[in-house]
Design a protein around this motif. Structure first.
Motif, PDB file in Angstrom:
ATOM      1  N   ALA A 114       0.809  -1.221   0.000  1.00 16.82           N
ATOM      2  CA  ALA A 114       0.000   0.000   0.000  1.00 16.82           C
ATOM      3  C   ALA A 114       0.840   1.268   0.000  1.00 16.82           C
ATOM      4  O   ALA A 114       0.336   2.342  -0.370  1.00 16.82           O
ATOM      5  CB  ALA A 114      -0.933   0.009   1.207  1.00 16.82           C
ATOM      6  N   SER A 115       2.115   1.172   0.397  1.00 10.67           N
ATOM      7  CA  SER A 115       2.955   2.369   0.471  1.00 10.67           C
ATOM      8  C   SER A 115       3.456   2.775  -0.910  1.00 10.67           C
ATOM      9  O   SER A 115       3.586   1.945  -1.813  1.00 10.67           O
ATOM     10  CB  SER A 115       4.144   2.118   1.402  1.00 10.67           C
ATOM     11  OG  SER A 115       4.973   1.103   0.875  1.00 10.67           O
ATOM     12  N   ARG A 116       3.761   4.043  -1.048  1.00  9.56           N
ATOM     13  CA  ARG A 116       4.238   4.558  -2.338  1.00  9.56           C
ATOM     14  C   ARG A 116       5.741   4.365  -2.515  1.00  9.56           C
ATOM     15  O   ARG A 116       6.188   3.906  -3.566  1.00  9.56           O
ATOM     16  CB  ARG A 116       3.897   6.045  -2.448  1.00  9.56           C
ATOM     17  CG  ARG A 116       2.402   6.332  -2.542  1.00  9.56           C
ATOM     18  CD  ARG A 116       2.155   7.810  -2.716  1.00  9.56           C
ATOM     19  NE  ARG A 116       0.728   8.108  -2.862  1.00  9.56           N
ATOM     20  CZ  ARG A 116       0.233   9.331  -3.028  1.00  9.56           C
ATOM     21  NH1 ARG A 116       1.054  10.377  -3.060  1.00  9.56           N
ATOM     22  NH2 ARG A 116      -1.074   9.501  -3.149  1.00  9.56           N
ATOM     23  N   ASP A 117       6.507   4.724  -1.482  1.00 12.61           N
ATOM     24  CA  ASP A 117       7.962   4.634  -1.632  1.00 12.61           C
ATOM     25  C   ASP A 117       8.500   3.231  -1.381  1.00 12.61           C
ATOM     26  O   ASP A 117       9.576   2.880  -1.854  1.00 12.61           O
ATOM     27  CB  ASP A 117       8.657   5.613  -0.680  1.00 12.61           C
ATOM     28  CG  ASP A 117       8.237   5.402   0.764  1.00 12.61           C
ATOM     29  OD1 ASP A 117       7.350   4.562   1.012  1.00 12.61           O
ATOM     30  OD2 ASP A 117       8.801   6.070   1.648  1.00 12.61           O
ATOM     31  N   ARG A 118       7.731   2.425  -0.610  1.00 10.66           N
ATOM     32  CA  ARG A 118       8.150   1.059  -0.280  1.00 10.66           C
ATOM     33  C   ARG A 118       9.569   1.034   0.296  1.00 10.66           C
ATOM     34  O   ARG A 118      10.426   0.251  -0.129  1.00 10.66           O
ATOM     35  CB  ARG A 118       8.061   0.156  -1.500  1.00 10.66           C
ATOM     36  CG  ARG A 118       6.634   0.022  -2.035  1.00 10.66           C
ATOM     37  CD  ARG A 118       6.516  -1.046  -3.090  1.00 10.66           C
ATOM     38  NE  ARG A 118       5.117  -1.245  -3.466  1.00 10.66           N
ATOM     39  CZ  ARG A 118       4.683  -2.176  -4.320  1.00 10.66           C
ATOM     40  NH1 ARG A 118       5.572  -2.982  -4.892  1.00 10.66           N
ATOM     41  NH2 ARG A 118       3.413  -2.301  -4.593  1.00 10.66           N
ATOM     42  N   SER A 119       9.788   1.913   1.288  1.00  9.98           N
ATOM     43  CA  SER A 119      11.113   2.017   1.895  1.00  9.98           C
ATOM     44  C   SER A 119      11.378   0.909   2.904  1.00  9.98           C
ATOM     45  O   SER A 119      12.533   0.536   3.144  1.00  9.98           O
ATOM     46  CB  SER A 119      11.269   3.376   2.585  1.00  9.98           C
ATOM     47  OG  SER A 119      10.254   3.537   3.574  1.00  9.98           O
ATOM     48  N   LEU A 120      10.302   0.378   3.521  1.00 11.77           N
ATOM     49  CA  LEU A 120      10.469  -0.681   4.510  1.00 11.77           C
ATOM     50  C   LEU A 120      10.134  -2.025   3.885  1.00 11.77           C
ATOM     51  O   LEU A 120       8.973  -2.291   3.550  1.00 11.77           O
ATOM     52  CB  LEU A 120       9.574  -0.427   5.731  1.00 11.77           C
ATOM     53  CG  LEU A 120       9.907   0.805   6.574  1.00 11.77           C
ATOM     54  CD1 LEU A 120       8.912   0.933   7.718  1.00 11.77           C
ATOM     55  CD2 LEU A 120      11.320   0.719   7.115  1.00 11.77           C
ATOM     56  N   PRO A 121      11.109  -2.895   3.717  1.00 10.92           N
ATOM     57  CA  PRO A 121      10.831  -4.220   3.125  1.00 10.92           C
ATOM     58  C   PRO A 121      10.065  -5.110   4.094  1.00 10.92           C
ATOM     59  O   PRO A 121       9.900  -4.790   5.275  1.00 10.92           O
ATOM     60  CB  PRO A 121      12.233  -4.771   2.840  1.00 10.92           C
ATOM     61  CG  PRO A 121      13.112  -4.105   3.852  1.00 10.92           C
ATOM     62  CD  PRO A 121      12.531  -2.732   4.066  1.00 10.92           C
ATOM     63  N   VAL A 122       9.626  -6.243   3.615  1.00  6.33           N
ATOM     64  CA  VAL A 122       8.916  -7.220   4.439  1.00  6.33           C
ATOM     65  C   VAL A 122       9.922  -8.248   4.944  1.00  6.33           C
ATOM     66  O   VAL A 122      10.669  -8.834   4.156  1.00  6.33           O
ATOM     67  CB  VAL A 122       7.804  -7.918   3.630  1.00  6.33           C
ATOM     68  CG1 VAL A 122       7.056  -8.917   4.508  1.00  6.33           C
ATOM     69  CG2 VAL A 122       6.844  -6.884   3.049  1.00  6.33           C
ATOM     70  N   PHE A 123       9.950  -8.445   6.237  1.00  2.00           N
ATOM     71  CA  PHE A 123      10.916  -9.396   6.804  1.00  2.00           C
ATOM     72  C   PHE A 123      10.565 -10.815   6.374  1.00  2.00           C
ATOM     73  O   PHE A 123       9.398 -11.170   6.188  1.00  2.00           O
ATOM     74  CB  PHE A 123      10.947  -9.282   8.332  1.00  2.00           C
ATOM     75  CG  PHE A 123       9.672  -9.668   9.026  1.00  2.00           C
ATOM     76  CD1 PHE A 123       9.450 -10.976   9.451  1.00  2.00           C
ATOM     77  CD2 PHE A 123       8.687  -8.719   9.272  1.00  2.00           C
ATOM     78  CE1 PHE A 123       8.287 -11.335  10.102  1.00  2.00           C
ATOM     79  CE2 PHE A 123       7.508  -9.072   9.921  1.00  2.00           C
ATOM     80  CZ  PHE A 123       7.309 -10.378  10.333  1.00  2.00           C
ATOM     81  N   GLY A 124      11.604 -11.633   6.207  1.00  3.45           N
ATOM     82  CA  GLY A 124      11.410 -13.018   5.801  1.00  3.45           C
ATOM     83  C   GLY A 124      11.197 -13.929   6.998  1.00  3.45           C
ATOM     84  O   GLY A 124      11.651 -13.648   8.099  1.00  3.45           O
TER      85      GLY A 124
END
Length: 455
Positions: A114-124
């Protein structure tokens, strides 16, 4: 003032009766609604808990998940750039922690999309299951373990997306890649331990080494363990009985970074009764392998703590809260990182939430078997009693319960240990030599302030 006459016509008697009936109505209404939301009907689990019948299903689950979420954020256990490995045994605690980590990852994925910049990745997220069948006689767990592994695979598969890698780790893998030789070496090692409690503890240490091995080899930087308040309360008493009081504070914190892959305990503030209730409420299935009955100190203390909990439902929390007043060690927090590959937002979050322990305890050496921190008396006592490097490197508890009492068998026992434990023993010997040398020449050394003044 109300009178006692049956023919009294004053209005005070009627008002007292009316007020009493109103109080009874309010009390009855409070007992039929949730004490948190004041709206839904509370749920009764029938397990005799102190808060049974006080919360509705939604509020109860929210309370338990809130404890998990607070522990994760307050101690920087999981950040967006992490790759976490969940230790999954199939029991209630590990099943709940796996479910909560999955929900946390799912929410992070939705926020990322949902974010525009996608600065925070999703942890594995990965899942590890340790196959302990090699530690028991052949017919004991072989058939049950196959069914358990199949159930674990189906459970992990149902928790996607996001997809999670499953690692089924044989406990003998810590001895090497050759399975037949490793299983034989494990059997000989366990047979050489005469004390029942020592054998149980050694098996737990080997299990943790197996988890650390798979985490390190597959690029995970966190190991999530589902130890809850009830488990830690039993550990507090067993560690005290075994003479491990010095290292006790290191074992009961939210974070334990003495290992290569730091261990985190997000369910530390949840009691076992809450966890089993949640499994019943959410329909989370568990599996318990039928092992041989244990008769050591660990099982005895667990039974004792269970009896205490029946008498006073807050006893387990009191035990852990009292032990938590002990001074933690320097490694009881997530180490900060300045890695340029880690996003700046993650580094800021780590510095914000990471705890700063003032006056934390330091140590240079760890027991090669249990990896417990050693104090000065352990090292000096071992050096005086034996010239064997393994004996001198171990803590007093492992010397008494795990090492063979016959000193002539120490060398053979050491040859059966995994390579990691042997290397820890050699490292301890090197640290002891450096400490001894520093002590001998300390009068000839210049302190920092003296060196600055001389310049």
């Amino acid at each position: 003032m109300a009178c006692n006459s049956s023919g009294c016509e004053s209005g005070s008697c009627g008002r007292d009766k009316e007020n009493g009936s109103k109080v009874e109505e309010v009390t009855a209404k409070e007992e039929t609604v949730c004490v948190k939301c004041k709206y839904n009907e509370p749920m009764k689990f029938g397990d005799g808990g102190s808060d049974d019948g006080r919360f509705c299903p939604e509020c109860f689950r929210s309370n338990v998940y809130g404890k998990f979420r607070l522990a994760v954020t307050s101690h920087a256990m999981i950040t967006p750039s992490d790759n976490v490995l969940v230790a999954f045994s199939g029991g209630s605690s590990s099943r709940v922690v796996l479910q909560f980590v999955h929900e946390l990852q799912t929410k992070a994925l939705k926020n990322y999309e949902a974010s525009r910049d996608r600065s925070l990745p999703v942890f594995g997220v990965g899942v590890a299951f340790v196959d302990e069948s090699a530690a028991y006689p052949p017919p004991a767990l072989s058939s049950e373990m196959e069914d358990a592994v199949a159930w674990v695979r189906s459970t992990v598969l149902s928790l996607s997306p996001p997809e999670k890698d499953l690692h089924v780790v044989p406990i003998e893998s810590v001895f090497g890649s050759e399975s037949v030789e490793a299983r034989d070496r494990l059997a000989k090692l366990l047979d050489s331990v005469g004390d029942e409690t020592g054998k149980e503890d050694l098996l737990l240490h080997l299990k943790m080494l197996s988890l650390q091995k798979v985490a390190s080899e597959n690029g995970y930087n966190r190991l999530v363990v589902g130890s809850c308040t009830s488990r830690l309360a039993s550990h507090v008493l067993t560690a005290t009985v075994k003479g491990r009081g010095y290292s006790l504070s290191a074992d009961i914190q939210h974070v334990d970074a003495r290992w290569k892959v730091p261990i985190v305990l997000p369910l530390r503030d949840c009691v076992w009764q809450e966890i089993t209730r949640l499994c019943h409420l959410d329909g989370l299935k568990t599996v318990e392998l039928a092992r041989h009955p244990q008769s050591g100190i660990n099982d005895l203390v667990s039974s004792f703590v269970a009896l205490l909990q029946e008498e006073n439902p807050s006893r387990e929390c009191t035990i852990v809260r009292t032990a938590a007043k002990l001074t933690p060690f320097y490694f009881n927090k997530i180490p900060e990182t300045d890695d340029s590959c880690v996003p700046m937002a993650t580094q800021r979050r780590l510095k914000k939430f990471n705890l700063k322990y003032d006056g934390s305890m330091t140590t240079e050496a760890f027991c090669p078997i249990c990896n417990g921190p050693l104090n000065g008396s352990d090292s000096s006592e071992g050096c005086h009693e034996s010239n064997n490097a393994l004996y001198a490197a171990c803590c007093s508890s492992c010397r008494f319960q795990i090492l063979p009492q016959d000193r002539s068998s120490l060398e053979h026992f050491g040859s059966l240990l995994p390579h990691h434990m042997i290397s820890q023993s050699k490292h301890h010997q090197k640290v002891d030599s450096q400490t001894y040398l520093r002590e001998k020449i300390k009068d000839c050394l210049l302190l920092d302030d003296e060196e600055t003044g001389a310049v």
